[in-house]
Structure formats: structure tokens, C-alpha cells
Design a protein around this motif. Sequence first.
Motif, PDB file in Angstrom:
ATOM      1  N   LEU A  23       0.827  -1.206   0.000  1.00 24.79           N
ATOM      2  CA  LEU A  23       0.000   0.000   0.000  1.00 24.79           C
ATOM      3  C   LEU A  23       0.861   1.255   0.000  1.00 24.79           C
ATOM      4  O   LEU A  23       0.543   2.247  -0.681  1.00 24.79           O
ATOM      5  N   ASP A  24       1.957   1.242   0.729  1.00 28.93           N
ATOM      6  CA  ASP A  24       2.872   2.380   0.736  1.00 28.93           C
ATOM      7  C   ASP A  24       3.477   2.586  -0.651  1.00 28.93           C
ATOM      8  O   ASP A  24       3.538   3.714  -1.150  1.00 28.93           O
ATOM      9  N   LEU A  25       3.904   1.517  -1.268  1.00 31.19           N
ATOM     10  CA  LEU A  25       4.477   1.582  -2.611  1.00 31.19           C
ATOM     11  C   LEU A  25       3.442   2.112  -3.606  1.00 31.19           C
ATOM     12  O   LEU A  25       3.741   2.996  -4.422  1.00 31.19           O
ATOM     13  N   ALA A  26       2.234   1.607  -3.538  1.00 31.71           N
ATOM     14  CA  ALA A  26       1.173   2.059  -4.440  1.00 31.71           C
ATOM     15  C   ALA A  26       0.881   3.545  -4.223  1.00 31.71           C
ATOM     16  O   ALA A  26       0.683   4.296  -5.183  1.00 31.71           O
ATOM     17  N   ASP A  30       1.223   6.439  -6.903  1.00 34.01           N
ATOM     18  CA  ASP A  30      -0.155   6.735  -7.279  1.00 34.01           C
ATOM     19  C   ASP A  30      -0.724   5.608  -8.146  1.00 34.01           C
ATOM     20  O   ASP A  30      -1.361   5.847  -9.174  1.00 34.01           O
ATOM     21  N   ALA A  31      -0.460   4.383  -7.728  1.00 33.68           N
ATOM     22  CA  ALA A  31      -0.874   3.194  -8.483  1.00 33.68           C
ATOM     23  C   ALA A  31      -2.238   2.706  -8.025  1.00 33.68           C
ATOM     24  O   ALA A  31      -2.643   2.910  -6.873  1.00 33.68           O
ATOM     25  N   ASP A  32      -2.944   2.057  -8.934  1.00 31.35           N
ATOM     26  CA  ASP A  32      -4.192   1.381  -8.591  1.00 31.35           C
ATOM     27  C   ASP A  32      -3.849   0.144  -7.773  1.00 31.35           C
ATOM     28  O   ASP A  32      -2.854  -0.540  -8.049  1.00 31.35           O
ATOM     29  N   VAL A  33      -4.677  -0.153  -6.790  1.00 29.18           N
ATOM     30  CA  VAL A  33      -4.455  -1.308  -5.924  1.00 29.18           C
ATOM     31  C   VAL A  33      -5.566  -2.323  -6.139  1.00 29.18           C
ATOM     32  O   VAL A  33      -6.749  -1.987  -6.083  1.00 29.18           O
ATOM     33  N   HIS A  34      -5.162  -3.557  -6.381  1.00 24.99           N
ATOM     34  CA  HIS A  34      -6.083  -4.685  -6.464  1.00 24.99           C
ATOM     35  C   HIS A  34      -5.707  -5.629  -5.332  1.00 24.99           C
ATOM     36  O   HIS A  34      -4.547  -6.039  -5.220  1.00 24.99           O
ATOM     37  N   ALA A  35      -6.675  -5.963  -4.485  1.00 26.66           N
ATOM     38  CA  ALA A  35      -6.451  -6.935  -3.412  1.00 26.66           C
ATOM     39  C   ALA A  35      -7.108  -8.241  -3.832  1.00 26.66           C
ATOM     40  O   ALA A  35      -8.268  -8.261  -4.231  1.00 26.66           O
ATOM     41  N   LEU A  36      -6.344  -9.312  -3.767  1.00 23.88           N
ATOM     42  CA  LEU A  36      -6.821 -10.616  -4.215  1.00 23.88           C
ATOM     43  C   LEU A  36      -6.633 -11.660  -3.133  1.00 23.88           C
ATOM     44  O   LEU A  36      -5.560 -11.757  -2.525  1.00 23.88           O
ATOM     45  N   SER A  37      -7.671 -12.427  -2.902  1.00 18.51           N
ATOM     46  CA  SER A  37      -7.588 -13.569  -2.002  1.00 18.51           C
ATOM     47  C   SER A  37      -8.120 -14.783  -2.754  1.00 18.51           C
ATOM     48  O   SER A  37      -9.124 -14.685  -3.464  1.00 18.51           O
ATOM     49  N   VAL A  38      -7.438 -15.896  -2.617  1.00 22.18           N
ATOM     50  CA  VAL A  38      -7.792 -17.098  -3.362  1.00 22.18           C
ATOM     51  C   VAL A  38      -8.244 -18.191  -2.405  1.00 22.18           C
ATOM     52  O   VAL A  38      -7.525 -18.543  -1.467  1.00 22.18           O
ATOM     53  N   VAL A  39      -9.430 -18.712  -2.662  1.00 21.83           N
ATOM     54  CA  VAL A  39      -9.928 -19.880  -1.937  1.00 21.83           C
ATOM     55  C   VAL A  39      -9.230 -21.083  -2.555  1.00 21.83           C
ATOM     56  O   VAL A  39      -9.374 -21.348  -3.746  1.00 21.83           O
ATOM     57  N   ASP A  40      -8.459 -21.784  -1.764  1.00 20.20           N
ATOM     58  CA  ASP A  40      -7.658 -22.911  -2.238  1.00 20.20           C
ATOM     59  C   ASP A  40      -8.553 -24.102  -2.572  1.00 20.20           C
ATOM     60  O   ASP A  40      -9.080 -24.776  -1.685  1.00 20.20           O
ATOM     61  N   ALA A  41      -8.727 -24.351  -3.870  1.00 21.08           N
ATOM     62  CA  ALA A  41      -9.581 -25.453  -4.322  1.00 21.08           C
ATOM     63  C   ALA A  41      -9.056 -26.797  -3.840  1.00 21.08           C
ATOM     64  O   ALA A  41      -9.834 -27.708  -3.561  1.00 21.08           O
ATOM     65  N   ALA A  66     -10.226 -10.872   4.758  1.00 23.68           N
ATOM     66  CA  ALA A  66      -8.852 -10.491   4.409  1.00 23.68           C
ATOM     67  C   ALA A  66      -8.848  -9.289   3.479  1.00 23.68           C
ATOM     68  O   ALA A  66      -8.047  -8.359   3.637  1.00 23.68           O
ATOM     69  N   LEU A  67      -9.757  -9.278   2.517  1.00 28.08           N
ATOM     70  CA  LEU A  67      -9.855  -8.155   1.587  1.00 28.08           C
ATOM     71  C   LEU A  67     -10.329  -6.894   2.297  1.00 28.08           C
ATOM     72  O   LEU A  67      -9.840  -5.794   2.012  1.00 28.08           O
ATOM     73  N   ALA A  68     -11.260  -7.036   3.215  1.00 25.60           N
ATOM     74  CA  ALA A  68     -11.747  -5.883   3.977  1.00 25.60           C
ATOM     75  C   ALA A  68     -10.615  -5.256   4.776  1.00 25.60           C
ATOM     76  O   ALA A  68     -10.535  -4.026   4.903  1.00 25.60           O
ATOM     77  N   THR A  69      -9.717  -6.080   5.295  1.00 28.90           N
ATOM     78  CA  THR A  69      -8.567  -5.568   6.030  1.00 28.90           C
ATOM     79  C   THR A  69      -7.692  -4.706   5.136  1.00 28.90           C
ATOM     80  O   THR A  69      -7.250  -3.627   5.534  1.00 28.90           O
ATOM     81  N   ASP A  75      -5.356   4.097   1.928  1.00 22.82           N
ATOM     82  CA  ASP A  75      -5.818   5.483   1.975  1.00 22.82           C
ATOM     83  C   ASP A  75      -6.533   5.879   0.690  1.00 22.82           C
ATOM     84  O   ASP A  75      -6.921   7.021   0.519  1.00 22.82           O
ATOM     85  N   GLY A  76      -6.716   4.935  -0.208  1.00 22.04           N
ATOM     86  CA  GLY A  76      -7.419   5.181  -1.465  1.00 22.04           C
ATOM     87  C   GLY A  76      -8.276   3.984  -1.822  1.00 22.04           C
ATOM     88  O   GLY A  76      -8.471   3.067  -1.024  1.00 22.04           O
ATOM     89  N   ALA A  77      -8.743   3.992  -3.040  1.00 20.12           N
ATOM     90  CA  ALA A  77      -9.608   2.915  -3.513  1.00 20.12           C
ATOM     91  C   ALA A  77      -8.832   1.612  -3.703  1.00 20.12           C
ATOM     92  O   ALA A  77      -7.672   1.622  -4.101  1.00 20.12           O
ATOM     93  N   VAL A  78      -9.498   0.511  -3.408  1.00 14.64           N
ATOM     94  CA  VAL A  78      -8.945  -0.824  -3.605  1.00 14.64           C
ATOM     95  C   VAL A  78      -9.990  -1.636  -4.359  1.00 14.64           C
ATOM     96  O   VAL A  78     -11.162  -1.623  -4.014  1.00 14.64           O
ATOM     97  N   THR A  79      -9.539  -2.342  -5.382  1.00 14.46           N
ATOM     98  CA  THR A  79     -10.427  -3.240  -6.111  1.00 14.46           C
ATOM     99  C   THR A  79     -10.261  -4.635  -5.519  1.00 14.46           C
ATOM    100  O   THR A  79      -9.204  -5.246  -5.680  1.00 14.46           O
ATOM    101  N   PRO A  80     -11.282  -5.144  -4.810  1.00 10.38           N
ATOM    102  CA  PRO A  80     -11.162  -6.470  -4.194  1.00 10.38           C
ATOM    103  C   PRO A  80     -11.604  -7.571  -5.157  1.00 10.38           C
ATOM    104  O   PRO A  80     -12.471  -7.354  -6.006  1.00 10.38           O
ATOM    105  N   ALA A  81     -11.004  -8.746  -5.004  1.00 12.38           N
ATOM    106  CA  ALA A  81     -11.393  -9.900  -5.816  1.00 12.38           C
ATOM    107  C   ALA A  81     -11.134 -11.179  -5.038  1.00 12.38           C
ATOM    108  O   ALA A  81     -10.125 -11.301  -4.341  1.00 12.38           O
ATOM    109  N   VAL A  82     -12.066 -12.116  -5.169  1.00  9.44           N
ATOM    110  CA  VAL A  82     -11.901 -13.458  -4.600  1.00  9.44           C
ATOM    111  C   VAL A  82     -11.955 -14.428  -5.763  1.00  9.44           C
ATOM    112  O   VAL A  82     -12.827 -14.338  -6.620  1.00  9.44           O
ATOM    113  N   ARG A  83     -11.002 -15.335  -5.791  1.00  9.56           N
ATOM    114  CA  ARG A  83     -10.957 -16.381  -6.813  1.00  9.56           C
ATOM    115  C   ARG A  83     -10.906 -17.725  -6.119  1.00  9.56           C
ATOM    116  O   ARG A  83     -10.548 -17.821  -4.949  1.00  9.56           O
ATOM    117  N   GLU A  84     -11.233 -18.762  -6.845  1.00 11.58           N
ATOM    118  CA  GLU A  84     -11.073 -20.123  -6.333  1.00 11.58           C
ATOM    119  C   GLU A  84     -10.197 -20.887  -7.295  1.00 11.58           C
ATOM    120  O   GLU A  84     -10.355 -20.786  -8.509  1.00 11.58           O
TER     121      GLU A  84
END
Length: 150
Positions: A23-26, A30-41, A66-69, A75-84
Motif C-alpha cells: 500500500l505504501d508503494l502504491a 499513485d498506483a491502482d491497488v487490487h487486493a486478491l484472495s484465493v480460496v484454495d480449491a 482479508a480483503l476488507a482488512t 488510503d485510497g480505492a482498492v479493487t477487491p477480488a476473490v478467486r477459487e
Amino acid sequence: MFDTVVVATDGSDSVERAVDVALDLAHRFDADVHALSVVDAGEVDASPEQLREELRTALETHADAALATVENRADGAVTPAVREGRPGAEICEYAREVDADLIATGTRGRHGENRLLLGSVAERIVRISPVPVLTVRQLETVDEGAAASV
């Protein structure tokens, strides 16, 4: 230098520092942040059949938390995604899809006790990622009682 950063999170304690660094680096770039969490199939498939749906739901709930955290720490927008799927492969595929410039991940996740240096997911990401990978190790905390007696 970085326009899109993917932060891979499993909600474990060891990923907290990776989230902060990413997040500090982003923020600095001024980079877009995508947060991804994967449900381990694999974890779901290895469970008894009568428990799979319940386990999948629990893992999805954990992924959402985890994504909510990440979103709460940003301090800006985050695009959350969950994958399996298989976490390493899914994270790399997601990075391709969003044209990421960087993937940030912790070095040991929920299964980290079983790995010596890098967690198996972090190691897989480093090996197959189409973009640079920032692996961030959790700093060990010093037990205050032990530190006082030294």
C-alpha cells in the motif's frame, strides 16, 4: 514506474507487513491497488464431500475478511477480488488480467510453518509470475520479557 499493484492476501498475520509495504508503494507511485484472495480449491477438494460446501463458504468468508482488512488499511480505492483455484496460478492469472506491474505477497501464509524460506504459494508466484514479485517477510517480534532479561 508502477501503475497497478496486486496485493495477494490470505488474511494471515504474516501477510500484514506485505499489505502495508504494498500500500505504501502504491501510494508513492499513485498506483491502482487490487487486493486478491484465493480460496484454495485443493483444500476444499481434500475435505470430506459432505463438508465441502461448508468449508468453501467458510474460506470465502475468510477471504472477504482479508480483503476488507486491505481496504481498511488503504488510503485510497482498492479493487477487491476473490478467486477459487490453485493460489499461485490464480494470483498470476489475475495479474495478467488486470495488466499488473507488480504482485506483492507475504513469504509465509496460513501454511507457512511447513516451509523453510518462502511459503509454497509465494515460491510458486515467484517462479511463474509474468510481472515482478515483491515478497515481504514478516518481521519477528521480540518477546519483551526475554528482551528485558538479556
